[in-house]
Design a protein around this motif. Structure first.
Motif, PDB file in Angstrom:
ATOM      1  N   ILE A  26       0.827  -1.216   0.000  1.00 10.83           N
ATOM      2  CA  ILE A  26       0.000   0.000   0.000  1.00 10.83           C
ATOM      3  C   ILE A  26       0.858   1.262   0.000  1.00 10.83           C
ATOM      4  CG2 ILE A  26      -2.044  -1.091   1.001  1.00 10.83           C
ATOM      5  CD1 ILE A  26      -1.189  -0.020   3.756  1.00 10.83           C
ATOM      6  N   PHE A  27       2.170   1.110   0.231  1.00 11.00           N
ATOM      7  CA  PHE A  27       3.108   2.229   0.169  1.00 11.00           C
ATOM      8  C   PHE A  27       4.496   1.678  -0.135  1.00 11.00           C
ATOM      9  CE2 PHE A  27       6.528   4.676   2.090  1.00 11.00           C
ATOM     10  CZ  PHE A  27       6.336   5.911   1.500  1.00 11.00           C
ATOM     11  N   ALA A  28       5.233   2.412  -0.957  1.00  5.05           N
ATOM     12  CA  ALA A  28       6.631   2.074  -1.235  1.00  5.05           C
ATOM     13  C   ALA A  28       7.378   3.378  -1.441  1.00  5.05           C
ATOM     14  CB  ALA A  28       6.735   1.198  -2.481  1.00  5.05           C
ATOM     15  N   ASN A  29       8.485   3.572  -0.707  1.00  6.13           N
ATOM     16  CA  ASN A  29       9.237   4.807  -0.916  1.00  6.13           C
ATOM     17  C   ASN A  29      10.069   4.695  -2.197  1.00  6.13           C
ATOM     18  OD1 ASN A  29      11.489   3.295  -0.028  1.00  6.13           O
ATOM     19  ND2 ASN A  29      12.204   4.883   1.365  1.00  6.13           N
ATOM     20  N   ASP A  30      10.547   5.834  -2.676  1.00 10.78           N
ATOM     21  CA  ASP A  30      11.273   5.879  -3.946  1.00 10.78           C
ATOM     22  C   ASP A  30      12.514   4.999  -3.935  1.00 10.78           C
ATOM     23  OD1 ASP A  30       9.367   7.611  -4.955  1.00 10.78           O
ATOM     24  OD2 ASP A  30      10.558   9.414  -4.575  1.00 10.78           O
ATOM     25  N   TYR A  38      11.320  -1.521  -9.747  1.00  9.44           N
ATOM     26  CA  TYR A  38       9.914  -1.424 -10.129  1.00  9.44           C
ATOM     27  C   TYR A  38       9.461   0.020 -10.083  1.00  9.44           C
ATOM     28  CZ  TYR A  38       9.141  -6.468  -9.691  1.00  9.44           C
ATOM     29  OH  TYR A  38       9.185  -7.830  -9.863  1.00  9.44           O
ATOM     30  N   GLU A  39       8.511   0.354 -10.933  1.00 12.35           N
ATOM     31  CA  GLU A  39       7.817   1.625 -10.820  1.00 12.35           C
ATOM     32  C   GLU A  39       6.863   1.509  -9.632  1.00 12.35           C
ATOM     33  OE1 GLU A  39       8.328   4.357 -12.686  1.00 12.35           O
ATOM     34  OE2 GLU A  39       9.930   3.260 -13.709  1.00 12.35           O
ATOM     35  N   LYS A  40       6.612   2.609  -8.976  1.00 11.19           N
ATOM     36  CA  LYS A  40       5.683   2.603  -7.842  1.00 11.19           C
ATOM     37  C   LYS A  40       4.319   2.035  -8.250  1.00 11.19           C
ATOM     38  CE  LYS A  40       6.401   5.681  -4.888  1.00 11.19           C
ATOM     39  NZ  LYS A  40       6.573   6.763  -3.929  1.00 11.19           N
ATOM     40  N   SER A  41       3.881   2.388  -9.451  1.00  9.53           N
ATOM     41  CA  SER A  41       2.582   1.908  -9.935  1.00  9.53           C
ATOM     42  C   SER A  41       2.551   0.389 -10.097  1.00  9.53           C
ATOM     43  CB  SER A  41       2.226   2.589 -11.260  1.00  9.53           C
ATOM     44  OG  SER A  41       3.200   2.283 -12.243  1.00  9.53           O
ATOM     45  N   GLU A  42       3.694  -0.221 -10.334  1.00 10.75           N
ATOM     46  CA  GLU A  42       3.768  -1.684 -10.453  1.00 10.75           C
ATOM     47  C   GLU A  42       3.699  -2.356  -9.087  1.00 10.75           C
ATOM     48  OE1 GLU A  42       6.619  -3.040 -13.917  1.00 10.75           O
ATOM     49  OE2 GLU A  42       7.580  -1.430 -12.745  1.00 10.75           O
ATOM     50  N   LEU A  43       4.205  -1.685  -8.065  1.00 14.18           N
ATOM     51  CA  LEU A  43       4.245  -2.271  -6.728  1.00 14.18           C
ATOM     52  C   LEU A  43       2.945  -2.094  -5.959  1.00 14.18           C
ATOM     53  CD1 LEU A  43       7.861  -1.296  -5.615  1.00 14.18           C
ATOM     54  CD2 LEU A  43       7.020  -3.577  -6.212  1.00 14.18           C
ATOM     55  N   VAL A  78      17.081 -10.652   4.856  1.00 16.65           N
ATOM     56  CA  VAL A  78      16.269 -11.111   3.741  1.00 16.65           C
ATOM     57  C   VAL A  78      17.007 -10.863   2.427  1.00 16.65           C
ATOM     58  CG1 VAL A  78      14.058 -10.847   2.532  1.00 16.65           C
ATOM     59  CG2 VAL A  78      14.152 -10.565   5.016  1.00 16.65           C
ATOM     60  N   LYS A  79      16.995 -11.879   1.582  1.00 18.19           N
ATOM     61  CA  LYS A  79      17.505 -11.750   0.222  1.00 18.19           C
ATOM     62  C   LYS A  79      16.293 -11.548  -0.677  1.00 18.19           C
ATOM     63  CE  LYS A  79      20.386 -14.126  -3.197  1.00 18.19           C
ATOM     64  NZ  LYS A  79      21.151 -15.385  -3.460  1.00 18.19           N
ATOM     65  N   ASN A  80      16.240 -10.423  -1.354  1.00 16.55           N
ATOM     66  CA  ASN A  80      15.130 -10.092  -2.241  1.00 16.55           C
ATOM     67  C   ASN A  80      15.569 -10.159  -3.691  1.00 16.55           C
ATOM     68  OD1 ASN A  80      13.127  -9.558  -0.298  1.00 16.55           O
ATOM     69  ND2 ASN A  80      13.974  -7.529   0.060  1.00 16.55           N
ATOM     70  N   GLN A  81      14.596 -10.325  -4.575  1.00 16.79           N
ATOM     71  CA  GLN A  81      14.863 -10.374  -6.011  1.00 16.79           C
ATOM     72  C   GLN A  81      14.421  -9.075  -6.663  1.00 16.79           C
ATOM     73  OE1 GLN A  81      14.309 -14.030  -8.232  1.00 16.79           O
ATOM     74  NE2 GLN A  81      12.976 -12.910  -9.623  1.00 16.79           N
ATOM     75  N   THR A  82      15.232  -8.584  -7.594  1.00 14.01           N
ATOM     76  CA  THR A  82      14.873  -7.395  -8.359  1.00 14.01           C
ATOM     77  C   THR A  82      14.024  -7.805  -9.563  1.00 14.01           C
ATOM     78  OG1 THR A  82      16.827  -7.520  -9.763  1.00 14.01           O
ATOM     79  CG2 THR A  82      17.032  -6.251  -7.706  1.00 14.01           C
ATOM     80  N   LYS A  83      13.425  -6.827 -10.191  1.00 14.74           N
ATOM     81  CA  LYS A  83      12.593  -7.091 -11.365  1.00 14.74           C
ATOM     82  C   LYS A  83      13.390  -7.772 -12.474  1.00 14.74           C
ATOM     83  CE  LYS A  83       9.427  -4.805 -14.554  1.00 14.74           C
ATOM     84  NZ  LYS A  83       8.829  -3.524 -14.955  1.00 14.74           N
ATOM     85  N   SER A  84      14.672  -7.444 -12.611  1.00 15.79           N
ATOM     86  CA  SER A  84      15.516  -8.032 -13.654  1.00 15.79           C
ATOM     87  C   SER A  84      16.152  -9.356 -13.227  1.00 15.79           C
ATOM     88  CB  SER A  84      16.605  -7.041 -14.059  1.00 15.79           C
ATOM     89  OG  SER A  84      17.519  -6.854 -12.982  1.00 15.79           O
ATOM     90  N   ALA A  85      15.654  -9.937 -12.131  1.00 15.58           N
ATOM     91  CA  ALA A  85      16.115 -11.225 -11.603  1.00 15.58           C
ATOM     92  C   ALA A  85      17.484 -11.124 -10.929  1.00 15.58           C
ATOM     93  CB  ALA A  85      16.103 -12.325 -12.658  1.00 15.58           C
TER      94      ALA A  85
END
Length: 129
Positions: A26-30, A38-43, A78-85
């Protein structure tokens, strides 16, 4: 960014996101958007697990959700994945709270972990399911 490439957070990085009770963003900072690619609109409206990396054991997320659903703050690596894998590591603190409408929400703030902590958790997570 190249597939499989690690993004290393800067020392002053401060990634923030908030989710509803079901884990939808519901919120993501820049800065979070930039690092996750990701674009904010995608998240916004997407499940937070959109950034879940396959190397993260299910047991770690079960512990996180069991903890915060009981009303207690959770902290962990936590290990997270980016949009580009690609991927990035964070030290996360997740707080449960009620919004103005008395709905359950969660806020997650993430900082750069130390190299030593990343190495320790890479080994640990390989032993977990």
């Amino acid at each position: 960014m190249a597939k499989g490439k690690e993004t290393v957070l800067t020392e002053d990085a401060f990634l923030v996101s908030e989710t509803d009770e079901k884990g939808n963003i519901i919120f993501a900072n820049d800065e979070f958007c930039k690092i996750a690619e990701y674009e904010k609109s995608e998240l916004l409206g997407s499940p937070h697990n959109i950034i879940r990396h396959k190397d993260m054991p299910r047991a770690a997320f079960k512990d996180l959700w069991d903890t915060i659903k009981s009303g207690v703050m959770w902290q962990g690596y936590v290990k997270n994945q980016t949009k580009s894998a690609g991927f990035y590591w964070v030290y996360a603190t997740v707080y449960p709270y009620k919004n103005d409408k008395k709905e359950q929400c969660y806020i997650s703030i993430r900082r750069k972990p130390s190299t030593e902590d990343i190495e320790k958790h890479e080994i640990l997570y390989k032993t977990m399911n």
